[in-house]
Design an enzyme around this catalytic site. Structure first.
Site, PDB file in Angstrom:
ATOM      1  CE  LYS A   1      -0.709  -0.078   4.957  1.00 49.22           C
ATOM      2  NZ  LYS A   1      -0.239   1.147   5.582  1.00 49.22           N
ATOM      3  CB  THR A   2       3.979   2.229   1.708  1.00 47.26           C
ATOM      4  OG1 THR A   2       3.480   1.710   2.934  1.00 47.26           O
ATOM      5  CG2 THR A   2       4.674   3.537   1.986  1.00 47.26           C
TER       6      THR A   2
ATOM      7  CG  ASP B   1      -0.748   4.801   5.306  1.00 47.81           C
ATOM      8  OD1 ASP B   1      -1.490   3.864   4.946  1.00 47.81           O
ATOM      9  OD2 ASP B   1       0.457   4.661   5.561  1.00 47.81           O
ATOM     10  CD  GLU B   2      -1.355   2.022   9.067  1.00 50.93           C
ATOM     11  OE1 GLU B   2      -2.320   1.238   9.084  1.00 50.93           O
ATOM     12  OE2 GLU B   2      -0.173   1.647   9.094  1.00 50.93           O
TER      13      GLU B   2
ATOM     14  CD  GLN C   1      -2.599  -4.514   8.863  1.00 48.24           C
ATOM     15  OE1 GLN C   1      -1.612  -4.129   9.467  1.00 48.24           O
ATOM     16  NE2 GLN C   1      -2.644  -4.619   7.547  1.00 48.24           N
TER      17      GLN C   1
ATOM     18  NE  ARG D   1       2.705  -6.373  10.805  1.00 43.42           N
ATOM     19  CZ  ARG D   1       2.252  -5.704   9.751  1.00 43.42           C
ATOM     20  NH1 ARG D   1       2.990  -4.778   9.187  1.00 43.42           N
ATOM     21  NH2 ARG D   1       1.079  -5.981   9.236  1.00 43.42           N
TER      22      ARG D   1
END
Length: 737
Positions: free
Chosen positions: A29-30, A216-217, A247, A599
């Site tokens: 996504k980044t 973002d997030e 998340q 992660r």
DNA sequence: CTCCTTTGTCTTTTT
DNA sequence: GACAAAGGAG
């Protein structure tokens, strides 16, 4: 340049109008956000100045900025990349005078908030046993997250006496903040929203500046942040939000998962793009994550898949106590480095900061370089806060808290009674504490102490004068020298004092590097920067050390080897969630577990201890239910089924077996083998090997294999388009064609 | 006013 | 077990 998959490319090219990108863990996504910013600038001719990219941590913002610069080359400097909080500070520094504050306001951290609240409780003559500052601040914070003002709070409290008191405290608290010319974290958002709502010209200004907004997030935004974004995007509606409902782990901080779940309701013409290919983790790790998260019911639902190999299995080990657990982790890290890896490829994740102590001890013994992220924030340490308080006093003399903090640090013979009397005088005359001490001779209640206060007042005034001409670093040196703060610590000759000195030196270094990095360094600028750092921000990418942090801090990061320690019911999920009546709490913990698992790139190790010291009390915890939710075939190592079963094997049954909270609710004995979500019988699937089935994303295909995988069925299907995929029956939702 | 001892509370996670 | 607040002696 790394190529993008179809979905990613679509997300990059959809530039106009609202866009929701549901980006699974590790789906790049980044990369999409940065590429999108670059696309806007390079292909669409958008001025970088018109782009706003918002994140939650400075680290993420910094990374985004560098990556956009890499993609765009020259001309990306104008992109406004910042956190929610620093964005608001920048806006407020310019316009907060419209709300009756001074633009040189101070930002209060949690400690400052507590101090202030304590004063208020005292001033209202309330019983501090009954009115805990923590509880009150939590209530106020929650209200601010929901944009509820003190007035509205009082209206809502109608009739409820306890709420009415809280409303009154809230009112007083806000008044005190204003008197100190200070804002707390929540105010930063709240006041910006207020500013934009009440001042159309300011709103218009920022709406036109931020023609393209990316967040973002997004799953972590609270109501106030949601409204803020809605306001800013209100004119052009070129709003791109990226997030993953699985998340969402910051409910306790006010995050409202509905923001992402209902995005399409807020913006009916929104385009929704799902990024479901995971580029990070091996197949086994991804399936473990999918297996765990499938137990949640409130989801948008997605099928995260990977083209990678299955890779190594997940390791699980249970130990007698936390020391053995930590020892195992240390050996594991050492072994991975011996095989040619780096320390930085290893991360140890835990639920609570307190767990880091034992790990730290074992890592030191094993000679492993490590870094702990979190715990006590550097800027929250006493000596650092003292230094900051001196600087704050110079910067914002309306901030009574700062002066009161250091007026007698180091000891100047100005005691509590003198301080109280100065405060009384200040309150009576409606002036600040700082102004009160400068006319201390007029305070009738102070006799002997006056000379000492005078001395301090002159000193403070001298510093203030000096600050006008001196550089920031020399000012700090001056403070250290004239107060004798470091000298006094040095005289102590203890290890503790030495670390405090080191911390002050580190702060000094930060001042110097701020000066060097800034075109126009100012005291306010430095203080602002300092008050908005998160622990995670201090993580350097180039240094080679293993990292220890909470599962929360780990979001957004990735490591080859991840250790999830303390996988015990009562610790993770925490007993708070287990005993709670609210089923969404356990789902939040499960999402946290999902974050932890995802992660890992290559290897995931989960560990638990049978016995653990928590708050001076020995606890005996069963293995976390989450471990049991990982499909069995993916795990290597013995997973005890339940507390009772393990008990039979353990002949040295401990006398004190359960912490008191377990006695009333014996949850540890009750978790069953089956799950409510998994499918127990293959015939219930509605299809068999050889059947043609339909999948919502992959289309049609033929079932190759149905294998039992723990509590669910793992179905292998060869799709006409995407080819062979393995998936879990319970959430693949395959239908017979 | 300062230092020392005792007592009580706490934690799950953080910008 | 750790840390802060409160209480008591010098």
């Amino acid at each position: 340049m790394i190529s993008m998959n179809d979905m990613q490319q679509q997300a990059v090219e959809h530039t106009e109008g609202p866009l929701l990108i549901l980006a699974g863990a590790g789906s790049g996504k980044t990369r999409v956000i940065t590429r999108r910013a670059a696309y806007l600038i390079n292909e669409c001719g958008v001025d970088a100045y018109n782009i706003l990219a918002i994140t939650f941590t400075n680290k993420a913002a910094g990374e985004m900025k560098t990556r956009i610069a890499e993609e765009v080359g020259f001309g990306s400097e104008g992109v406004w990349c910042a956190t929610f909080h620093s964005t608001c500070v920048r806006i407020l520094r310019r316009f907060i005078d419209r709300l009756g504050y001074d633009t040189g306001f101070t930002i209060y951290d949690t400690d400052d908030q507590k101090t202030l609240m304590k004063q208020i409780i005292k001033s209202m003559n309330l019983d501090p046993k009954q009115y805990k500052e923590r509880t009150l601040l939590n209530a106020i914070s929650k209200a601010k997250d929901e944009l509820i003002s003190p007035i509205e709070y009082r209206l809502k409290a109608q009739g409820d006496w306890s709420l009415k008191t809280t409303a009154e405290i809230y009112t007083k608290y806000q008044a005190a903040l204003k008197a100190n010319n200070a804002l707390d974290f929540d105010d930063l958002i709240f006041k910006t929203v207020e500013l934009l709502q009440d001042h159309a010209d300011v709103l218009r200004y920022y709406q036109d500046r931020f023609r393209y907004i990316m967040v973002d997030e997004y799953q972590d935004t609270n109501t106030a942040q949601f409204v803020l974004i809605k306001l800013l995007a209100g004119r052009h509606e070129n709003l791109c939000v990226v997030g993953d409902d699985d998340q969402s782990i910051y409910k306790f901080r006010g995050a409202n998962i509905r923001n992402i779940l209902d995005f399409e309701k807020t913006y009916p013409n929104a385009k929704v793009i799902r990024l479901e290919q995971n580029y990070r983790s091996s197949g086994n790790i991804l399936n473990a994550a999918n297996g765990v998260i499938s137990h949640n019911s409130m989801r948008k639902g997605k099928n995260l898949w990977t083209a990678k190999e299955d890779g190594e299995k997940i390791t699980f080990n249970q130990f007698d106590n936390a020391y053995e657990e930590a020892d195992f982790v240390a050996r594991g890290i050492k072994a991975s480095v011996r095989r040619g890896g780096s320390f930085m490829d290893n991360a140890v994740l835990y639920r609570t900061n307190a767990q880091s102590r034992v790990l730290e001890e074992k890592l030191i013994n094993a000679g492993i370089p490590y870094k702990i992220v979190g715990g006590v924030n550097f800027y929250a340490r006493r000596e650092v806060k003292d230094m900051i308080a001196y600087l704050t006093m110079i910067d914002n003399s309306l901030d009574d808290l700062a002066i009161r903090r250091i007026i007698n640090v180091p000891k100047r013979g100005i005691g509590q009674t003198s301080i109280d009397r100065v405060q009384e005088y200040a309150d009576e005359n409606g002036i600040s504490f700082y102004d009160a001490i400068s006319e201390c001779e007029n305070i009738s209640t102070i006799k002997r102490g006056a000379s000492k206060i005078r001395e301090f007042a002159d000193f403070a005034e001298g510093l203030k004068k000096a600050s006008e001409t001196m550089s920031l670093s020399s000012l700090m040196k001056e403070i250290i020298d004239k107060t004798g703060y470091v000298e006094e610590l040095r005289a102590e000759r203890t290890v503790e004092a030495d670390t405090r000195i080191e911390n002050i030196e580190e702060l000094y270094n930060k001042v110097v590097s701020y000066e060097e990095g800034e075109d126009e360094p100012t005291l306010s600028g430095f203080l602002q920067e300092v008050s908005l750092v998160a622990d995670i921000d201090s993580m350097e990418d180039d240094a080679d050390y293993a990292v220890l942090m909470t599962l929360h801090s780990a979001k957004g990061l990735e490591f080859d080897n991840v250790y999830m320690v303390g996988m015990e019911d009562g610790l993770f999920p925490s007993y708070m969630c287990i005993t709670s009546d609210d089923p969404t709490e356990i789902e939040e913990e499960r999402r946290l577990c999902y974050v932890g698992i995802t992660r890992a790139k290559k290897h995931l190790t989960m560990t638990a201890a049978k016995m653990r010291m928590v708050r001076g009390e020995t606890q005996y915890n069963g293995v976390s239910r989450f471990v049991n939710e990982v499909p069995k075939n993916l795990v290597e190592g013995f997973i005890p089924k339940s507390y009772s079963e393990r008990e039979k094997l353990n002949f040295n049954a401990p006398e004190k077996r359960e912490p008191s909270y377990l006695k009333s609710k014996p949850y540890a004995l009750t978790y069953s083998k089956g799950s409510d979500f998994g499918i127990k019988d293959a015939s219930a699937l509605g299809y068999d090997v050889g059947d043609r089935v339909i999948h919502t994303k992959f289309g049609e295909g033929v079932v190759e294999e149905i294998a039992e995988g723990g509590r669910d069925f793992e179905v292998t299907v060869t799709f006409d388009g995407p080819g062979r995929k393995k998936m879990f029956a319970s959430f693949a939702k395959l239908k017979k064609a």
